[in-house]
Structures are given as C-alpha cells and as structure tokens.
Scaffold this motif. Structure first.
Motif, PDB file in Angstrom:
ATOM      1  N   ASN A  37       0.855  -1.181   0.000  1.00  0.00           N
ATOM      2  CA  ASN A  37       0.000   0.000   0.000  1.00  0.00           C
ATOM      3  C   ASN A  37       0.894   1.236   0.000  1.00  0.00           C
ATOM      4  OD1 ASN A  37      -1.718   2.168   0.670  1.00  0.00           O
ATOM      5  ND2 ASN A  37      -3.093   0.799   1.780  1.00  0.00           N
ATOM      6  N   PRO A  38       0.832   2.086  -1.029  1.00  0.00           N
ATOM      7  CA  PRO A  38       1.734   3.249  -1.095  1.00  0.00           C
ATOM      8  C   PRO A  38       1.485   4.247   0.030  1.00  0.00           C
ATOM      9  CG  PRO A  38       0.041   3.393  -2.794  1.00  0.00           C
ATOM     10  CD  PRO A  38      -0.076   2.027  -2.191  1.00  0.00           C
ATOM     11  N   LEU A  39       0.317   4.201   0.668  1.00  0.00           N
ATOM     12  CA  LEU A  39       0.025   5.155   1.751  1.00  0.00           C
ATOM     13  C   LEU A  39       0.632   4.718   3.071  1.00  0.00           C
ATOM     14  CD1 LEU A  39      -3.741   5.903   0.961  1.00  0.00           C
ATOM     15  CD2 LEU A  39      -1.714   7.201   0.271  1.00  0.00           C
ATOM     16  N   THR A  40       0.810   3.413   3.259  1.00  0.00           N
ATOM     17  CA  THR A  40       1.328   2.906   4.538  1.00  0.00           C
ATOM     18  C   THR A  40       2.659   2.174   4.405  1.00  0.00           C
ATOM     19  OG1 THR A  40       0.160   0.804   4.293  1.00  0.00           O
ATOM     20  CG2 THR A  40      -1.050   2.622   5.337  1.00  0.00           C
ATOM     21  N   SER A  41       3.075   1.856   3.165  1.00  0.00           N
ATOM     22  CA  SER A  41       4.289   1.069   2.888  1.00  0.00           C
ATOM     23  C   SER A  41       4.205  -0.343   3.449  1.00  0.00           C
ATOM     24  CB  SER A  41       5.540   1.772   3.452  1.00  0.00           C
ATOM     25  OG  SER A  41       5.741   3.007   2.805  1.00  0.00           O
ATOM     26  N   SER A  51      -6.783  -7.789   2.306  1.00  0.00           N
ATOM     27  CA  SER A  51      -7.997  -7.799   1.491  1.00  0.00           C
ATOM     28  C   SER A  51      -8.907  -6.617   1.757  1.00  0.00           C
ATOM     29  CB  SER A  51      -8.765  -9.109   1.722  1.00  0.00           C
ATOM     30  OG  SER A  51      -8.005 -10.204   1.261  1.00  0.00           O
ATOM     31  N   THR A  52      -8.983  -6.168   3.024  1.00  0.00           N
ATOM     32  CA  THR A  52      -9.867  -5.043   3.337  1.00  0.00           C
ATOM     33  C   THR A  52      -9.370  -3.731   2.742  1.00  0.00           C
ATOM     34  OG1 THR A  52      -8.719  -4.878   5.472  1.00  0.00           O
ATOM     35  CG2 THR A  52     -10.839  -6.040   5.449  1.00  0.00           C
ATOM     36  N   ASP A  53      -8.112  -3.693   2.287  1.00  0.00           N
ATOM     37  CA  ASP A  53      -7.589  -2.485   1.635  1.00  0.00           C
ATOM     38  C   ASP A  53      -8.090  -2.347   0.203  1.00  0.00           C
ATOM     39  OD1 ASP A  53      -6.049  -1.734   3.847  1.00  0.00           O
ATOM     40  OD2 ASP A  53      -4.351  -2.967   3.192  1.00  0.00           O
ATOM     41  N   CYS A  54      -8.618  -3.414  -0.372  1.00  0.00           N
ATOM     42  CA  CYS A  54      -8.978  -3.376  -1.793  1.00  0.00           C
ATOM     43  C   CYS A  54     -10.314  -4.046  -2.064  1.00  0.00           C
ATOM     44  CB  CYS A  54      -7.874  -4.007  -2.643  1.00  0.00           C
ATOM     45  SG  CYS A  54      -7.217  -5.558  -2.020  1.00  0.00           S
ATOM     46  N   VAL A  55     -11.236  -3.935  -1.110  1.00  0.00           N
ATOM     47  CA  VAL A  55     -12.574  -4.477  -1.305  1.00  0.00           C
ATOM     48  C   VAL A  55     -13.332  -3.661  -2.345  1.00  0.00           C
ATOM     49  CG1 VAL A  55     -14.809  -4.874  -0.208  1.00  0.00           C
ATOM     50  CG2 VAL A  55     -12.710  -5.484   0.995  1.00  0.00           C
ATOM     51  N   LEU A  78      -8.995   1.954  -4.668  1.00  0.00           N
ATOM     52  CA  LEU A  78      -7.854   1.814  -5.579  1.00  0.00           C
ATOM     53  C   LEU A  78      -7.937   2.722  -6.790  1.00  0.00           C
ATOM     54  CD1 LEU A  78      -7.470  -2.076  -5.502  1.00  0.00           C
ATOM     55  CD2 LEU A  78      -6.371  -0.375  -4.042  1.00  0.00           C
ATOM     56  N   GLY A  79      -9.098   3.284  -7.048  1.00  0.00           N
ATOM     57  CA  GLY A  79      -9.209   4.285  -8.102  1.00  0.00           C
ATOM     58  C   GLY A  79      -9.317   3.759  -9.511  1.00  0.00           C
TER      59      GLY A  79
END
Length: 287
Positions: free
Chosen positions: A137-141, A146-150, A156-157
């Motif tokens: 994740n570029p925001l947290t490194s 899975s919950t980051d990209c549901v 994710l844009g």
C-alpha cells in the motif's frame, strides 16, 4: 509506410543471451541454446527459433525448411490456438465434455477455494490479517490486505470495463457439470511425474481401454493436461519447489460399469525422442 508489428516478428538490435547455462563453451553443440545475435528476426509457431549453437541451428534450419509459406504458417498457428481452446478433434468414442482450455477456465470460476502461494499449509486466512504479497500500500508502505482493496473504485481508483464473460453468471453456489445417468462421476488422478526430467513444456493425454466379454476393446480419450515449464529447471529455485505434476481427468464420458474394468494409461508428449529413464506415474480413480 506502416510500422511492423513486433508481436508478429521482431529484429533484435543487439545480441541477447541467457547466462543461466553453466556450459558457455561456444564450440559445444548444446551451449547457449537461447543466444541470439544482433539482427536475428524472431519467428512464431510452427517455426523454430533455437539458433544459439551449431547443433540447434542445424536442427532449426532443417525444421524450418518444411514451412516455407508464411500464409500457410499463419493458418497453422491459428488452427493450433483454436485447437487448444476448443479441444481435440472429434473421435469415437467422443472426448469428455469440457476437454479444452476455455471450458477449464469457465470451470475455475466456480471453484469453492484456491491455494494461496506463500502461505503455510493450514494457516488461517483473514481479510484484515493475511498479507497479499508482494503488493504494498503506497500510503502505509505495508503489504496490502484484502480489506484495503474491497472497493476497487473508491479505494484503488479504477474499475473494469465490459469483458468477454459478462454473460456468465457466477452468482450462487459452485456448480458441477451434470453427469448423464449411468455414467461415472469419478475422476482419474495422475501424479508422480517429475517435470525436471523434461526439457521445456509438455502435454499429458489420458486414455482408458475397456475389453468386453468377447475380447473386443474400446478406447476412451479422457482429455489432456498441459504442463508449462522451463527448458531446464535445475537452477531455478522457484521451479524446484513445485516439480511434481498432478492432473485430474473426468470420467463422465464412461459408463460406470466400464470404469471398474478399465485399464488407464497416460501418454507424455514432449520434445524428446524417448521418455526419460526416471519417469514414474501414479494413476488412481477417485470419487
């Protein structure tokens, strides 16, 4: 003047070499099989492109002389791709339904679960705790979970456009192909084949031979299993972690009573002229 399509053929501006091979003696007939000199023009099936040493170059020249017409070669390439997608030629008895790559891809959409690479056997998978390696994740490194990209659009844009499987519903529970009454719902499992014994990719085809009470035999073609592999896997650490080939072939084109008396065989189609001495296969009917 149009720009030549590099996917069809490409002329190398510089020499390229795969230094994986330990024997780099330029006089050896088997050295540097993937070496290409500057100015070499790539080719596609059915032509060969192994020209890195004298031995391979001689064999390649003799092989390519059989295919002098480009239009004919294009037809052979197209037919080869369609055969892999659509399945084998008709035969008697007919091949099992779904003996092709397209059907296998559709079937995988209904698989209840998948193995996850890089996760120890028996590990519990969670939406917020199992790292999706190697993605960060570029925001947290930190590794994505899975919950980051549901929600791909808001998190994710991006989104997906219409696809070739939009008419295929994947709602509801996994569905198994219907088996005709009296026919077998079991599968033939083939395992124990070491792909390190072969140079490059190869193909397995499974067959069953059944003899009736009068001694007359009938052969069933059960399908094929393609094995994608490097020309040599001995120095590839990742390849060596998964050397055993395991394949499953449906028996749903065979009556159940014939399965019980059938003799099953597997043929290996590969680039060599003889099968490796250490080849072993284990065949078992399951289900």
């Amino acid at each position: 003047m149009g720009i030549p399509n590099p996917l069809r053929s490409f002329t190398l501006p510089i020499s390229v070499s795969d230094n994986y091979w330990g024997d780099q003696n330029p006089n050896a007939d088997e050295a540097q099989p993937y070496y290409k000199r500057a100015g070499y023009t790539t080719v596609r099936y059915p032509l060969s492109g192994l020209v890195g040493n004298f031995g391979d170059a001689e064999l390649t020249y003799a092989h390519n002389q059989k295919y002098p017409d480009q239009n004919t070669n294009d037809t052979l390439l197209n037919n080869n791709i369609m055969a892999w997608l659509n399945g084998p030629e008709p035969m008697d008895p007919p091949p099992p339904e779904g003996a092709n790559l397209y059907a296998s891809y559709r079937a995988c959409l209904f698989a209840p679960n998948y193995a996850v690479p890089g996760v120890p056997p028996g590990a519990r998978l969670t939406l917020d705790g199992t790292a999706l390696k190697p993605f960060k994740n570029p925001l947290t490194s930190k590794r994505y979970v899975s919950t980051d990209c549901v929600d791909i659009e808001n998190q994710l844009g991006y989104t997906y456009g219409p696809g070739s499987f939009d008419d295929l519903s994947i709602d509801g529970p996994p569905r198994a192909a219907a088996v005709k009454p009296g026919f077998s719902a079991r599968k033939l499992m083939v395992r124990g084949i070491d792909r390190a014994l072969f140079q490059g990719s190869f193909l397995l085809t499974a067959h069953a031979t059944v003899a009736d009470d009068g001694g007359k035999t009938k052969e069933y073609y059960l399908g094929y299993h393609a094995v994608l592999s490097r020309y040599s896997v001995s120095n590839c650490a990742n390849c060596r972690t998964h050397l055993e080939v395991i394949a499953h072939f449906s028996l749903n084109n065979m009556p159940e009573h014939e399965v019980l008396r059938a003799i099953f065989t597997v043929k290996v189609h590969h680039r060599g002229s003889v099968l490796p001495a250490g080849l072993k296969t284990v065949l078992k009917v399951r289900g």
